[in-house]
Scaffold this motif. Structure first.
Motif, PDB file in Angstrom:
ATOM      1  N   ALA A  91     -29.988  40.247 -69.408  1.00 44.59           N
ATOM      2  CA  ALA A  91     -29.873  39.294 -68.304  1.00 44.59           C
ATOM      3  C   ALA A  91     -28.863  39.782 -67.269  1.00 44.59           C
ATOM      4  CB  ALA A  91     -29.472  37.920 -68.842  1.00 44.59           C
ATOM      5  N   LEU A  92     -27.744  40.320 -67.733  1.00 45.75           N
ATOM      6  CA  LEU A  92     -26.738  40.868 -66.819  1.00 45.75           C
ATOM      7  C   LEU A  92     -27.271  42.089 -66.087  1.00 45.75           C
ATOM      8  CD1 LEU A  92     -23.596  40.566 -69.144  1.00 45.75           C
ATOM      9  CD2 LEU A  92     -24.051  39.221 -67.085  1.00 45.75           C
ATOM     10  N   PHE A  93     -27.980  42.943 -66.821  1.00 46.59           N
ATOM     11  CA  PHE A  93     -28.536  44.170 -66.247  1.00 46.59           C
ATOM     12  C   PHE A  93     -29.537  43.842 -65.138  1.00 46.59           C
ATOM     13  CE2 PHE A  93     -31.908  47.419 -66.305  1.00 46.59           C
ATOM     14  CZ  PHE A  93     -31.165  48.575 -66.060  1.00 46.59           C
ATOM     15  N   TYR A  94     -30.484  42.967 -65.429  1.00 50.46           N
ATOM     16  CA  TYR A  94     -31.510  42.644 -64.436  1.00 50.46           C
ATOM     17  C   TYR A  94     -30.929  41.896 -63.237  1.00 50.46           C
ATOM     18  CZ  TYR A  94     -35.045  44.123 -67.792  1.00 50.46           C
ATOM     19  OH  TYR A  94     -35.817  44.859 -68.663  1.00 50.46           O
ATOM     20  N   ALA A  95     -29.858  41.142 -63.451  1.00 53.26           N
ATOM     21  CA  ALA A  95     -29.225  40.434 -62.342  1.00 53.26           C
ATOM     22  C   ALA A  95     -28.681  41.404 -61.302  1.00 53.26           C
ATOM     23  CB  ALA A  95     -28.105  39.533 -62.859  1.00 53.26           C
ATOM     24  N   GLU A  96     -28.311  42.613 -61.732  1.00 54.03           N
ATOM     25  CA  GLU A  96     -27.837  43.624 -60.788  1.00 54.03           C
ATOM     26  C   GLU A  96     -28.964  44.517 -60.298  1.00 54.03           C
ATOM     27  OE1 GLU A  96     -24.240  45.655 -60.822  1.00 54.03           O
ATOM     28  OE2 GLU A  96     -23.258  44.378 -62.299  1.00 54.03           O
ATOM     29  N   VAL A  97     -29.955  44.761 -61.139  1.00 53.46           N
ATOM     30  CA  VAL A  97     -31.044  45.658 -60.749  1.00 53.46           C
ATOM     31  C   VAL A  97     -31.897  45.063 -59.629  1.00 53.46           C
ATOM     32  CG1 VAL A  97     -33.237  46.665 -61.515  1.00 53.46           C
ATOM     33  CG2 VAL A  97     -31.202  46.921 -62.915  1.00 53.46           C
ATOM     34  N   PRO A 173     -31.057  24.528 -55.244  1.00 58.45           N
ATOM     35  CA  PRO A 173     -29.850  24.079 -54.522  1.00 58.45           C
ATOM     36  C   PRO A 173     -28.579  24.788 -54.963  1.00 58.45           C
ATOM     37  CG  PRO A 173     -31.236  22.208 -55.046  1.00 58.45           C
ATOM     38  CD  PRO A 173     -31.866  23.388 -55.727  1.00 58.45           C
ATOM     39  N   ASP A 174     -28.425  24.995 -56.273  1.00 54.35           N
ATOM     40  CA  ASP A 174     -27.207  25.645 -56.761  1.00 54.35           C
ATOM     41  C   ASP A 174     -27.309  27.163 -56.726  1.00 54.35           C
ATOM     42  OD1 ASP A 174     -26.053  23.206 -57.260  1.00 54.35           O
ATOM     43  OD2 ASP A 174     -26.735  23.134 -59.345  1.00 54.35           O
ATOM     44  N   GLY A 175     -28.536  27.684 -56.719  1.00 55.43           N
ATOM     45  CA  GLY A 175     -28.717  29.129 -56.743  1.00 55.43           C
ATOM     46  C   GLY A 175     -28.382  29.757 -58.078  1.00 55.43           C
ATOM     47  N   GLU A 176     -28.277  28.922 -59.109  1.00 51.49           N
ATOM     48  CA  GLU A 176     -27.890  29.408 -60.432  1.00 51.49           C
ATOM     49  C   GLU A 176     -28.826  28.840 -61.493  1.00 51.49           C
ATOM     50  OE1 GLU A 176     -25.621  31.578 -61.207  1.00 51.49           O
ATOM     51  OE2 GLU A 176     -24.757  31.793 -59.199  1.00 51.49           O
ATOM     52  N   PRO A 177     -29.040  29.580 -62.603  1.00 49.10           N
ATOM     53  CA  PRO A 177     -29.859  29.051 -63.704  1.00 49.10           C
ATOM     54  C   PRO A 177     -29.234  27.789 -64.291  1.00 49.10           C
ATOM     55  CG  PRO A 177     -29.500  31.415 -63.955  1.00 49.10           C
ATOM     56  CD  PRO A 177     -28.574  30.950 -62.861  1.00 49.10           C
ATOM     57  N   PRO A 178     -30.040  26.919 -64.904  1.00 53.00           N
ATOM     58  CA  PRO A 178     -29.514  25.660 -65.450  1.00 53.00           C
ATOM     59  C   PRO A 178     -28.679  25.835 -66.712  1.00 53.00           C
ATOM     60  CG  PRO A 178     -31.846  25.886 -65.954  1.00 53.00           C
ATOM     61  CD  PRO A 178     -31.499  27.012 -65.041  1.00 53.00           C
ATOM     62  N   GLN A 179     -28.814  26.971 -67.379  1.00 53.80           N
ATOM     63  CA  GLN A 179     -28.057  27.218 -68.612  1.00 53.80           C
ATOM     64  C   GLN A 179     -27.034  28.323 -68.386  1.00 53.80           C
ATOM     65  OE1 GLN A 179     -31.595  28.244 -70.985  1.00 53.80           O
ATOM     66  NE2 GLN A 179     -30.925  26.703 -72.458  1.00 53.80           N
ATOM     67  N   SER A 180     -25.967  28.285 -69.159  1.00 53.10           N
ATOM     68  CA  SER A 180     -25.022  29.401 -69.163  1.00 53.10           C
ATOM     69  C   SER A 180     -25.715  30.611 -69.780  1.00 53.10           C
ATOM     70  CB  SER A 180     -23.780  29.048 -69.984  1.00 53.10           C
ATOM     71  OG  SER A 180     -24.106  28.993 -71.370  1.00 53.10           O
ATOM     72  N   LEU A 181     -25.155  31.781 -69.551  1.00 49.65           N
ATOM     73  CA  LEU A 181     -25.733  33.005 -70.112  1.00 49.65           C
ATOM     74  C   LEU A 181     -25.804  32.937 -71.632  1.00 49.65           C
ATOM     75  CD1 LEU A 181     -26.772  35.905 -69.818  1.00 49.65           C
ATOM     76  CD2 LEU A 181     -24.389  36.671 -69.732  1.00 49.65           C
ATOM     77  N   ASP A 182     -24.737  32.447 -72.261  1.00 48.07           N
ATOM     78  CA  ASP A 182     -24.719  32.375 -73.727  1.00 48.07           C
ATOM     79  C   ASP A 182     -25.777  31.411 -74.251  1.00 48.07           C
ATOM     80  OD1 ASP A 182     -22.703  34.234 -73.943  1.00 48.07           O
ATOM     81  OD2 ASP A 182     -21.101  32.756 -74.073  1.00 48.07           O
ATOM     82  N   ALA A 185     -29.301  33.017 -73.781  1.00 51.17           N
ATOM     83  CA  ALA A 185     -29.581  34.086 -74.745  1.00 51.17           C
ATOM     84  C   ALA A 185     -29.859  33.505 -76.131  1.00 51.17           C
ATOM     85  CB  ALA A 185     -28.407  35.063 -74.799  1.00 51.17           C
ATOM     86  N   ALA A 186     -29.026  32.569 -76.561  1.00 47.15           N
ATOM     87  CA  ALA A 186     -29.205  31.969 -77.884  1.00 47.15           C
ATOM     88  C   ALA A 186     -30.521  31.205 -77.973  1.00 47.15           C
ATOM     89  CB  ALA A 186     -28.033  31.048 -78.195  1.00 47.15           C
ATOM     90  N   GLY A 187     -30.861  30.450 -76.937  1.00 46.23           N
ATOM     91  CA  GLY A 187     -32.085  29.644 -76.959  1.00 46.23           C
ATOM     92  C   GLY A 187     -33.343  30.483 -76.937  1.00 46.23           C
ATOM     93  N   VAL A 188     -33.372  31.501 -76.097  1.00 42.33           N
ATOM     94  CA  VAL A 188     -34.544  32.384 -76.028  1.00 42.33           C
ATOM     95  C   VAL A 188     -34.765  33.077 -77.364  1.00 42.33           C
ATOM     96  CG1 VAL A 188     -35.358  34.560 -75.039  1.00 42.33           C
ATOM     97  CG2 VAL A 188     -34.562  32.761 -73.541  1.00 42.33           C
ATOM     98  N   VAL A 189     -33.682  33.554 -77.960  1.00 38.99           N
ATOM     99  CA  VAL A 189     -33.810  34.284 -79.226  1.00 38.99           C
ATOM    100  C   VAL A 189     -34.239  33.351 -80.355  1.00 38.99           C
ATOM    101  CG1 VAL A 189     -32.519  35.540 -81.004  1.00 38.99           C
ATOM    102  CG2 VAL A 189     -32.258  36.149 -78.591  1.00 38.99           C
TER     103      VAL A 189
END
Length: 211
Positions: A91-97, A173-182, A185-189
């Protein structure tokens, strides 16, 4: 004391690629920002594409080394712990790519040339999927993933979700995902493991503690 030229070039390339995009980050502009000549830049990097790949490997969150390490030694931690670390880094990698590479899609000729160069170097966005697939196949062989698990589909789903997170919420509006990164990651996995673990725990569909 001035830092080595190669390091200055990588720093300048990373900054320009992030701020103006890959298309407008010319080797001339990168060399000027690095306080060196364009000829000096080409002493270290044969092409802009090679410089781009070096930026991905040396300046962005480390996804490729993590995947290679897990493929080489898959059983050190639980599958859930490994996949959660992969999801965070991806997620961090793609956010920069995405900000770097987005401009390529507005220039079809440049995009084609870039893709040709990536093929010659044996790199590209498919490589993390292949590496994650290899890791999951190793876990399947070890019996920690269900014997009938579609590891390629699982790798594609996990990394696809991480890539989607990088740009899907920019127009909100916020320009940010609704969940924190942690939490993401935990939910997707956890969701993915319900499919990967079928058969490992008697077909219940519930991720077993061993994972």
């Amino acid at each position: 004391m001035q830092r080595p030229a190669r390091e200055r070039i990588l720093d300048a390339a990373h900054e320009l690629m992030l701020t103006v995009g890959l298309t407008r980050a010319t080797t001339k502009a990168i060399a000027a920002a690095a306080d060196c000549s364009e000829a000096a830049l080409y002493k270290y990097f044969a092409s802009k594409e090679e410089l781009f790949v070096s930026v991905l490997k040396e300046r962005l969150p480390e996804l490729d080394p993590l995947l290679r390490r897990l493929v080489a030694d898959p059983g050190k931690r639980s599958v859930e712990e490994n996949l959660t670390e992969i999801a965070r880094q991806a997620a961090l990698f793609y956010a920069e790519v995405f900000p770097i590479a987005a401009s390529l899609y507005a220039e079809p000729t440049l995009k084609a040339r870039h893709d040709d160069a990536m093929r010659v170097m044996g790199v590209g966005p498919h490589r993390p999927i292949e590496a994650l697939d290899a890791y999951l196949r190793a876990e399947r062989t070890a019996g920690r993933v269900a014997a009938d698990a579609d590891t390629f589909a699982a790798a594609s789903l996990l990394l696809g979700a991480c890539a989607q997170r990088a740009f899907a919420y920019k127009a909100t509006p916020d320009g940010e995902p609704p969940q924190s990164l942690d939490d993401f990651a935990a939910g997707v996995v956890r969701t993915l493991l319900r499919a990967l673990s079928r058969g490992v725990s008697g077909g219940s569909g519930r991720a077993p503690d061993a994972l």
